[in-house]
Every structure is written in structure tokens, then in C-alpha cells.
Design an enzyme around this catalytic site. Structure first.
Site, mmCIF file in Angstrom:
data_model
loop_
_atom_site.group_PDB
_atom_site.id
_atom_site.type_symbol
_atom_site.label_atom_id
_atom_site.label_comp_id
_atom_site.label_asym_id
_atom_site.label_seq_id
_atom_site.Cartn_x
_atom_site.Cartn_y
_atom_site.Cartn_z
ATOM 1 N N GLY A 211 44.516 75.771 29.896
ATOM 2 C CA GLY A 211 43.070 75.751 30.047
ATOM 3 C C GLY A 211 42.682 74.837 31.190
ATOM 4 O O GLY A 211 43.526 74.413 31.992
ATOM 5 N N HIS A 212 41.402 74.520 31.260
ATOM 6 C CA HIS A 212 40.910 73.667 32.342
ATOM 7 C C HIS A 212 40.583 72.259 31.875
ATOM 8 O O HIS A 212 39.953 71.503 32.601
ATOM 9 C CB HIS A 212 39.666 74.302 32.987
ATOM 10 C CG HIS A 212 39.964 75.552 33.768
ATOM 11 N ND1 HIS A 212 39.025 76.174 34.555
ATOM 12 C CD2 HIS A 212 41.104 76.282 33.892
ATOM 13 C CE1 HIS A 212 39.563 77.252 35.118
ATOM 14 N NE2 HIS A 212 40.827 77.331 34.724
ATOM 15 N N GLY A 213 40.995 71.890 30.665
ATOM 16 C CA GLY A 213 40.744 70.551 30.169
ATOM 17 C C GLY A 213 39.450 70.462 29.380
ATOM 18 O O GLY A 213 38.905 71.469 28.920
#
Length: 381
Positions: A211-213
Site C-alpha cells: 500500500g501507500h502507508g
């Protein structure tokens, strides 16, 4: 109680469970599996949601069941980078799916509309609880709360491929008094996205990746006002994410982000673990503007692990510098020495180093800016 019994799978079209005249404390007991239609006719010209609960008091969704958005038919129409967040580098390993699973061709009855639905949405509701369930393969965001008060999410799982576009795990907007814990989030965008109008949000014991955090923002797009305050993210593990803990705002916005704590974050192969970006732009060029969403009072403590691009990236506004940024017990190492592409980066970032950091964050400016422009009348939330 509404019961979806186990050992059965149900095909469910777009549906809204709407108050406000329902009795309080309804339980939606999900023990079976709910799947979304994959034909384009069902979705018409496009819908913002698939399963929607709105204007309810004390709504609880619980059980061991699955909500499956079967989103691959939507994803394959998108450029994998169409979410505007250019991948910083190619992942070092193959833990991100190279391609989303292709749907059976007979299921693709025409092109899917460009507006993609969120799998499960709650709006305008009080006292919402989501527990136990799995939400997977949403066409867009998996679980969204909009204009809610009093939200508890725990022991759920979100699952979609790491390259599925815009598939945020949990999205919060105009929502207050939120507790998220004991949850695993794997998706193609932010594991948790905290947008404008959110306050008193506590996230702990979450696994994130791919994911992107975990992100606050993006905020202030097209000159809008954004207010976010009192956010705590702690005891989180991240693996193979684009960023770790991030604040992102557009130039030209107004408002403020303040009272943020990121604590005890364990990172493994994260591209940029710590980031504030007040120059966020989701296309090739954005106009330079002087106003900004102010960022004030951000604490980073006990953030440790490995990165693949850059350990720290603070890019703050010239007119509204980031102030009161506190750093302690930061230990970030490159996965391999050859991936040490740059040191920590800071621009217009003011605060304190409360302990030595690894690597040294020498670029942080100690104290306050000479003219503290963070507060101005139109930026007070």
C-alpha cells in the site's frame, strides 16, 4: 439483526440502508459472502458506493464473512499509475502483484464506468462499529466513513493487490472520535487515509502493506479549507509500502493540520518512511501558490526499520513553514547500502531533535522560523 448466514454466497447489487427513521442499534451480522456484480449494466453511468449505510444511529457490522468487490474488471481499465502517485522506485521484490487477477472474459459485459464504487460506506451516522469481517478487491476504496461521529473498527482485514489503483483500505472524511485497531490492511493505495474534517482519531496495532502507508491528506485541493487535528498513530507495522507516515497538502489551500503523533512504527522495505509534502500534485505540473494548509505540532517517535529510497522527506511551504516538528528515537537504515540514494531532506521545517537520529537529520532547523507565519486569520480552523 439482519443476518447473512455462513456457507452461502450472495450476489448483491448496489444498495443503500438508509435512516433516519430506523430504530437505533441495528446489527448487520455478516457470516456469509457478499459479491458484487461484474457486468457494466448494473452500475449504469457509475456509482460512488456499492453497499451504503446512511443516517443511522448505533449501526454495527460484524461477523466472519466477506465483502468481495470483484474489482479487477475496473482496475484493468486504468493505467496502474493513474492515481497520481508516481511510484518512487520499482519494489525490490515481487511481493506486489505484477498484474491484477483478470476476470473471466464472459463476466466483462461491456466497459465499466469511469466512476468506481467504494465497497462499504457509512455516512451521516452516529456510533458505528465494524468488526471481524474481510473486505476484498474493492473497485475503489474498501471502507469509507463520511460525516460520522463515534467510529470503532477492529479485527477486520482488507485485501487487494498492491497495484490495484485507488483502493484505499480505510478512508475517513469529516469524521470525529475514531478508534481503529487490531486490523490488517493490504491494498493499492493508502492503508488509512485521513481527510479534512477529521479529529480525535486513534489508530494502533495495525499491519499495513502493500500500500501507500498511512496518510493525512491530501488536503487543500483547489484552494479549499482543510482542518485536521488530534491524530495518533502508534504500534503499527508496515511492509513494502510506498511511504510510511505521511502528511500531504496542495499549494493554495487554507486551514491547518495540528496535534499529530506517530509513535512506535516498525518499517520493512518502505520507500520513504517519514514524509511531509506541502507541494503535493497528482499530475505533471501544478501552479506555484503562496497560501498553504499550515502544519504545526507533529511528533515522530520510535520509528525504526529499513527504507529503499530516502529516510525522511520534509518539503514545507515557504510562506507557511512546518513548525514544532519533534523527532526522537528515529533509526532508519537502507535495505542495502547501494540503495542509500540520499540523506534526509528538509525544506522550511522547524522543530527539535530530542535524541540523536539515524541517519542524522541535520537539515531540521531548530526552534521557530524568524517570522512565524503559520497563523493568519483565514487559516484558523
Amino acid at each position: 439483526m439482519m443476518l447473512v448466514p455462513p456457507e452461502y454466497t450472495y450476489l448483491v447489487g448496489p444498495i443503500s440502508f438508509s435512516g433516519p427513521y430506523c430504530q437505533a442499534n441495528i446489527v448487520f451480522q455478516l457470516d456469509g459472502t457478499i459479491i458484487a456484480p461484474t457486468d457494466s449494466k448494473t452500475w449504469g453511468k457509475g456509482l460512488m458506493w456499492w453497499i451504503d449505510f446512511t443516517k443511522l444511529k448505533g449501526i454495527k457490522v460484524q461477523g466472519k464473512g466477506v465483502i468481495d468487490g470483484r474489482g479487477s474488471g475496473w482496475w484493468q481499465q486504468d493505467d496502474p499509475f493513474s492515481d497520481g502517485e508516481t511510484k518512487l522506485i520499482i519494489p525490490l521484490n515481487n511481493s506486489v502483484h505484477q498484474n491484477p487477477p483478470m476476470p473471466i472474459r464472459s463476466e466483462l459485459d461491456g466497459r465499466m464506468p469511469s466512476t468506481k464504487p467504494t465497497a462499504l460506506r457509512f455516512s451521516g451516522s452516529l456510533g458505528v462499529e465494524v468488526t471481524g469481517i474481510t473486505i476484498q478487491n474493492s473497485p475503489q476504496c474498501h471502507l469509507k466513513f463520511d460525516d460520522c461521529l463515534g467510529v470503532v473498527v477492529h479485527d477486520i482485514a482488507v485485501s487487494s493487490p498492491g497495484d490495484s489503483p485507488n483502493t484505499d483500505g480505510i478512508h475517513l472524511q469529516n469524521t470525529r472520535d475514531v478508534l481503529i485497531h487490531s486490523t490488517t490492511l493490504a491494498c493499492g493505495d493508502d492503508c488509512i487515509s485521513i481527510q479534512t474534517g477529521c479529529s480525535n482519531v486513534y489508530v494502533h496495532n495495525v499491519n499495513c502493506g502493500p500500500g501507500h502507508g498511512i496518510s493525512i491528506g491530501s488536503l487543500g485541493k483547489e484552494g479549499t479549507k482543510a482542518c485536521v487535528s488530534n491524530i495518533t498513530v502508534r504500534d503499527v507495522a508496515m511492509h513494502n509500502t510506498m511511504t510510511g507516515v505521511r502528511i500531504k497538502t496542495w499549494q493554495g489551500g487554507v486551514g491547518s493540520v495540528k496535534g499529530i503523533i506517530f509513535s512506535n512504527i516498525q518499517l520493512n522495505e518502505v520507500q520513504i518512511p517519514i514524509m511531509i509534502d506541502q507541494f503535493y500534485c497528482d499530475h505533471s505540473k501544478c501552479k506555484n501558490q503562496t497560501s498553504a494548509v499550515a502544519v504545526e505540532g507533529v511528533t515522530y517517535e520510535r520509528i525504526k526499520g529499513t527504507y529503499t529510497v530516502k529516510p525522511v522527506h520534509f518539503a514545507c511551504s515557504d510562506n507557511f513553514p512546518c513548525v514544532d516538528v519533534q523527532l526522537s528515537s528515529i533509526e532508519l537504515k537502507p535495505v542495502q547500502e547501494k540503495y542509500r540514494m540520499s540523506d534526509a531532506y528538509c525544506w522550511q521545517t522547524f522543530g527539535e531533535l530530542n535524541t540523536p537520529t539515524l541517519p542524522p537529520i541535520d537539515c531540521l532547523q531548530i526552534g521557530k522560523p524568524p517570522r512565524n507565519k503559520v497563523q493568519s486569520d483565514h487559516d484558523v480552523c
